[in-house]
Design a protein around this motif. Structure first.
Motif, PDB file in Angstrom:
ATOM      1  N   SER A   1       0.823  -1.216   0.000  1.00  0.00           N
ATOM      2  CA  SER A   1       0.000   0.000   0.000  1.00  0.00           C
ATOM      3  C   SER A   1       0.855   1.262   0.000  1.00  0.00           C
ATOM      4  CB  SER A   1      -0.930   0.012   1.215  1.00  0.00           C
ATOM      5  OG  SER A   1      -0.185  -0.006   2.430  1.00  0.00           O
ATOM      6  N   GLY A   2       2.073   1.182   0.525  1.00  0.00           N
ATOM      7  CA  GLY A   2       2.950   2.339   0.524  1.00  0.00           C
ATOM      8  C   GLY A   2       3.413   2.742  -0.855  1.00  0.00           C
ATOM      9  N   ARG A   3       3.197   1.869  -1.854  1.00  0.00           N
ATOM     10  CA  ARG A   3       3.568   2.170  -3.231  1.00  0.00           C
ATOM     11  C   ARG A   3       2.424   2.807  -4.017  1.00  0.00           C
ATOM     12  NH1 ARG A   3       4.561  -3.551  -5.173  1.00  0.00           N
ATOM     13  NH2 ARG A   3       4.360  -2.510  -7.182  1.00  0.00           N
ATOM     14  N   VAL A   4       1.240   2.915  -3.430  1.00  0.00           N
ATOM     15  CA  VAL A   4       0.060   3.402  -4.151  1.00  0.00           C
ATOM     16  C   VAL A   4      -0.126   4.890  -3.885  1.00  0.00           C
ATOM     17  CG1 VAL A   4      -2.435   3.189  -4.453  1.00  0.00           C
ATOM     18  CG2 VAL A   4      -1.026   1.141  -4.079  1.00  0.00           C
ATOM     19  N   VAL A   5      -0.195   5.671  -4.963  1.00  0.00           N
ATOM     20  CA  VAL A   5      -0.346   7.123  -4.891  1.00  0.00           C
ATOM     21  C   VAL A   5      -1.702   7.492  -5.494  1.00  0.00           C
ATOM     22  CG1 VAL A   5       0.580   9.345  -5.622  1.00  0.00           C
ATOM     23  CG2 VAL A   5       2.144   7.460  -5.089  1.00  0.00           C
ATOM     24  N   LEU A   6      -2.515   8.226  -4.738  1.00  0.00           N
ATOM     25  CA  LEU A   6      -3.805   8.700  -5.221  1.00  0.00           C
ATOM     26  C   LEU A   6      -3.624  10.108  -5.771  1.00  0.00           C
ATOM     27  CD1 LEU A   6      -6.089   7.480  -2.288  1.00  0.00           C
ATOM     28  CD2 LEU A   6      -5.274   6.219  -4.304  1.00  0.00           C
ATOM     29  N   GLU A   7      -4.104  10.313  -6.991  1.00  0.00           N
ATOM     30  CA  GLU A   7      -3.790  11.541  -7.731  1.00  0.00           C
ATOM     31  C   GLU A   7      -5.074  12.302  -8.053  1.00  0.00           C
ATOM     32  OE1 GLU A   7      -1.783  12.263 -12.096  1.00  0.00           O
ATOM     33  OE2 GLU A   7      -0.886  10.751 -10.782  1.00  0.00           O
ATOM     34  N   VAL A   8      -5.097  13.600  -7.710  1.00  0.00           N
ATOM     35  CA  VAL A   8      -6.221  14.471  -8.064  1.00  0.00           C
ATOM     36  C   VAL A   8      -5.671  15.728  -8.721  1.00  0.00           C
ATOM     37  CG1 VAL A   8      -7.727  13.629  -6.222  1.00  0.00           C
ATOM     38  CG2 VAL A   8      -6.252  15.607  -5.811  1.00  0.00           C
ATOM     39  N   VAL A   9      -6.496  16.374  -9.550  1.00  0.00           N
ATOM     40  CA  VAL A   9      -6.031  17.593 -10.209  1.00  0.00           C
ATOM     41  C   VAL A   9      -5.998  18.736  -9.210  1.00  0.00           C
ATOM     42  CG1 VAL A   9      -6.708  16.925 -12.537  1.00  0.00           C
ATOM     43  CG2 VAL A   9      -8.363  18.069 -11.058  1.00  0.00           C
ATOM     44  N   GLU A  10      -5.008  19.602  -9.361  1.00  0.00           N
ATOM     45  CA  GLU A  10      -4.738  20.648  -8.372  1.00  0.00           C
ATOM     46  C   GLU A  10      -5.906  21.605  -8.191  1.00  0.00           C
ATOM     47  OE1 GLU A  10      -3.781  24.738  -7.377  1.00  0.00           O
ATOM     48  OE2 GLU A  10      -3.829  24.076  -9.465  1.00  0.00           O
ATOM     49  N   TYR A  11      -6.557  22.018  -9.291  1.00  0.00           N
ATOM     50  CA  TYR A  11      -7.578  23.051  -9.167  1.00  0.00           C
ATOM     51  C   TYR A  11      -8.880  22.536  -8.560  1.00  0.00           C
ATOM     52  CZ  TYR A  11      -8.519  21.081 -13.828  1.00  0.00           C
ATOM     53  OH  TYR A  11      -8.724  20.236 -14.881  1.00  0.00           O
ATOM     54  N   GLU A  12      -8.980  21.211  -8.311  1.00  0.00           N
ATOM     55  CA  GLU A  12     -10.150  20.679  -7.607  1.00  0.00           C
ATOM     56  C   GLU A  12      -9.983  20.789  -6.089  1.00  0.00           C
ATOM     57  OE1 GLU A  12     -12.896  19.690  -8.848  1.00  0.00           O
ATOM     58  OE2 GLU A  12     -12.570  19.003 -10.898  1.00  0.00           O
ATOM     59  N   VAL A  13      -8.738  20.968  -5.629  1.00  0.00           N
ATOM     60  CA  VAL A  13      -8.474  20.994  -4.188  1.00  0.00           C
ATOM     61  C   VAL A  13      -8.768  22.386  -3.648  1.00  0.00           C
ATOM     62  CG1 VAL A  13      -6.761  20.588  -2.391  1.00  0.00           C
ATOM     63  CG2 VAL A  13      -6.694  19.241  -4.507  1.00  0.00           C
ATOM     64  N   GLU A  14      -9.579  22.446  -2.583  1.00  0.00           N
ATOM     65  CA  GLU A  14      -9.987  23.743  -2.048  1.00  0.00           C
ATOM     66  C   GLU A  14      -8.913  24.319  -1.129  1.00  0.00           C
ATOM     67  OE1 GLU A  14     -13.204  20.577  -1.229  1.00  0.00           O
ATOM     68  OE2 GLU A  14     -11.095  20.896  -0.784  1.00  0.00           O
ATOM     69  N   GLU A  15      -9.058  25.603  -0.878  1.00  0.00           N
ATOM     70  CA  GLU A  15      -8.248  26.243   0.151  1.00  0.00           C
ATOM     71  C   GLU A  15      -8.727  25.786   1.533  1.00  0.00           C
ATOM     72  OE1 GLU A  15      -5.726  28.233  -0.137  1.00  0.00           O
ATOM     73  OE2 GLU A  15      -5.813  29.235  -2.079  1.00  0.00           O
TER      74      GLU A  15
ATOM     75  N   SER B   1     -10.002  18.389   0.619  1.00  0.00           N
ATOM     76  CA  SER B   1      -8.722  18.451   1.321  1.00  0.00           C
ATOM     77  C   SER B   1      -8.727  17.520   2.529  1.00  0.00           C
ATOM     78  CB  SER B   1      -8.429  19.883   1.770  1.00  0.00           C
ATOM     79  OG  SER B   1      -8.318  20.744   0.665  1.00  0.00           O
ATOM     80  N   GLN B   2      -9.813  17.541   3.299  1.00  0.00           N
ATOM     81  CA  GLN B   2      -9.913  16.672   4.460  1.00  0.00           C
ATOM     82  C   GLN B   2      -9.934  15.212   4.039  1.00  0.00           C
ATOM     83  OE1 GLN B   2     -12.686  17.724   7.629  1.00  0.00           O
ATOM     84  NE2 GLN B   2     -12.946  19.748   6.730  1.00  0.00           N
ATOM     85  N   ALA B   3     -10.642  14.908   2.957  1.00  0.00           N
ATOM     86  CA  ALA B   3     -10.705  13.524   2.485  1.00  0.00           C
ATOM     87  C   ALA B   3      -9.334  13.025   2.040  1.00  0.00           C
ATOM     88  CB  ALA B   3     -11.707  13.411   1.337  1.00  0.00           C
ATOM     89  N   LEU B   4      -8.573  13.889   1.370  1.00  0.00           N
ATOM     90  CA  LEU B   4      -7.228  13.506   0.939  1.00  0.00           C
ATOM     91  C   LEU B   4      -6.309  13.272   2.134  1.00  0.00           C
ATOM     92  CD1 LEU B   4      -6.809  15.919  -2.087  1.00  0.00           C
ATOM     93  CD2 LEU B   4      -6.938  13.421  -2.196  1.00  0.00           C
ATOM     94  N   ARG B   5      -6.458  14.088   3.160  1.00  0.00           N
ATOM     95  CA  ARG B   5      -5.654  13.863   4.361  1.00  0.00           C
ATOM     96  C   ARG B   5      -6.024  12.541   5.019  1.00  0.00           C
ATOM     97  NH1 ARG B   5      -5.436  19.627   4.506  1.00  0.00           N
ATOM     98  NH2 ARG B   5      -7.494  19.836   5.425  1.00  0.00           N
ATOM     99  N   GLY B   6      -7.302  12.160   4.928  1.00  0.00           N
ATOM    100  CA  GLY B   6      -7.717  10.865   5.451  1.00  0.00           C
ATOM    101  C   GLY B   6      -7.054   9.719   4.699  1.00  0.00           C
ATOM    102  N   ALA B   7      -6.955   9.848   3.371  1.00  0.00           N
ATOM    103  CA  ALA B   7      -6.287   8.827   2.571  1.00  0.00           C
ATOM    104  C   ALA B   7      -4.806   8.747   2.924  1.00  0.00           C
ATOM    105  CB  ALA B   7      -6.469   9.126   1.086  1.00  0.00           C
ATOM    106  N   SER B   8      -4.210   9.917   3.154  1.00  0.00           N
ATOM    107  CA  SER B   8      -2.800   9.947   3.538  1.00  0.00           C
ATOM    108  C   SER B   8      -2.591   9.270   4.881  1.00  0.00           C
ATOM    109  CB  SER B   8      -2.313  11.397   3.585  1.00  0.00           C
ATOM    110  OG  SER B   8      -0.961  11.460   3.983  1.00  0.00           O
TER     111      SER B   8
ATOM    112  N   ALA C   1      -4.279   6.900   6.045  1.00  0.00           N
ATOM    113  CA  ALA C   1      -4.431   5.455   5.857  1.00  0.00           C
ATOM    114  C   ALA C   1      -3.197   4.825   5.224  1.00  0.00           C
ATOM    115  CB  ALA C   1      -5.659   5.175   4.993  1.00  0.00           C
ATOM    116  N   GLY C   2      -2.220   5.642   4.821  1.00  0.00           N
ATOM    117  CA  GLY C   2      -0.962   5.111   4.314  1.00  0.00           C
ATOM    118  C   GLY C   2      -0.735   5.284   2.828  1.00  0.00           C
ATOM    119  N   PHE C   3      -1.655   5.963   2.125  1.00  0.00           N
ATOM    120  CA  PHE C   3      -1.497   6.154   0.697  1.00  0.00           C
ATOM    121  C   PHE C   3      -0.766   7.462   0.399  1.00  0.00           C
ATOM    122  CE2 PHE C   3      -5.289   3.566   1.288  1.00  0.00           C
ATOM    123  CZ  PHE C   3      -4.959   2.470   0.504  1.00  0.00           C
ATOM    124  N   GLY C   4       0.004   7.463  -0.680  1.00  0.00           N
ATOM    125  CA  GLY C   4       0.623   8.693  -1.131  1.00  0.00           C
ATOM    126  C   GLY C   4      -0.407   9.580  -1.802  1.00  0.00           C
ATOM    127  N   ILE C   5      -0.154  10.883  -1.807  1.00  0.00           N
ATOM    128  CA  ILE C   5      -1.056  11.852  -2.434  1.00  0.00           C
ATOM    129  C   ILE C   5      -0.268  12.641  -3.464  1.00  0.00           C
ATOM    130  CG2 ILE C   5      -2.559  13.847  -2.081  1.00  0.00           C
ATOM    131  CD1 ILE C   5      -3.626  11.274  -0.857  1.00  0.00           C
TER     132      ILE C   5
END
Length: 260
Positions: A133-147, A153-160, A162-166
């Motif tokens: 799982s440490g080799r798996v990176v979840l990728e989102v486009v930059e302009y979708e991420v809020e300030e 942003s909170q959901a991505l931090r949750g994935a991080s 859990a051990g996934f790269g962002i």
């Protein structure tokens, strides 16, 4: 899996083509996986980005973003889960090492953050497939991420957590807000090709600023769209670590080396 999760339906729809690669039919189209390599500055392979390929019933190619945008939100979730499953199985069957980068819809990231069982189930799936799982990176486009403290942003931090790269993709494609990156601190920033082209034409301000930002927050920097030796050497001189583009390697199917 939860009985009504998108991935339950995804498992049941998988098929093997004549080359023993996983494919699936969804909404009248055929879905396939291909993979584009990502390289270190030294030339070694860092990993691969999984890319969805879509064809209609007559074999005509459809852009994945156009295909997904044509679906209702619930179908988008199903199609995104199906694409992820195809990518994971095909990557596992290839026996490739290195990181695997998976593009995800913001809708999917937020939906899965609301499902407490999702990440443990995904970790179990990866273990069964022999993917760390440490080799798996979840990728989102930059302009979708809020300030600030937005839902994505909170959901991505949750994935991080859990051990996934962002990874933040297409950074600089639009009016980039550096505050988003500072708040998220992604593992990888993928610099949009437009900044590379500006730099090659003498306008180096934006690219240099992005590199400084990434190094400041501790992100690995990746330049997309490398198509010539001149571009590669220019980025290497700046100290960029990771490279992706047709000059380095085109998207392609991976060989099938084992059954999964």
């Amino acid at each position: 899996m939860a009985p009504h999760s998108p991935e339950t339906a995804s498992e049941q729809s998988l098929q093997l083509d004549t080359a023993h690669r996983y494919i699936s039919r969804y909404a009248g189209c055929w879905l396939q996986s291909c993979f584009q390599p990502i390289f270190y500055r030294s030339g070694g392979v860092f990993g691969h980005e999984a890319l969805l390929r879509v064809h209609d019933g007559d074999g005509r190619a459809i852009r994945p973003d156009v295909f997904l945008a044509s679906l209702a939100p619930a179908q988008q979730l199903e199609a995104d889960a199906l694409a992820r499953l195809l990518h994971l199985r095909n990557y596992a069957a290839s026996g490739e090492g290195g990181c695997l980068s998976l593009n995800m819809l913001p809708l999917t990231v937020m939906h899965e953050a609301g499902n407490a069982a999702h990440y443990p189930q995904l970790l179990q799936r990866l273990e069964a497939l022999g993917i760390d799982s440490g080799r798996v990176v979840l990728e989102v486009v930059e302009y979708e991420v809020e300030e600030g403290e937005g839902a994505l942003s909170q959901a991505l931090r949750g994935a991080s957590s859990a051990g996934f790269g962002i990874a933040v993709d297409d950074f600089g494609a639009m009016a980039s807000a550096h505050g988003r990156v500072r708040a998220l601190c992604p593992d990888i920033i993928k610099i949009d090709r437009s900044l590379l082209l500006d730099y090659m034409h003498g306008d180096n301000g934006r690219l240099i600023a992005v590199l400084r930002l990434g190094w400041e927050v501790g992100s690995r920097m990746l330049v997309e769209g490398i198509e010539t030796a001149e571009q590669y050497h220019a980025m290497a001189e700046l100290g960029v670590e990771l490279y992706q583009g047709f000059y380095m390697g085109r998207p392609d199917f991976l060989p099938v080396c084992r059954e999964v």
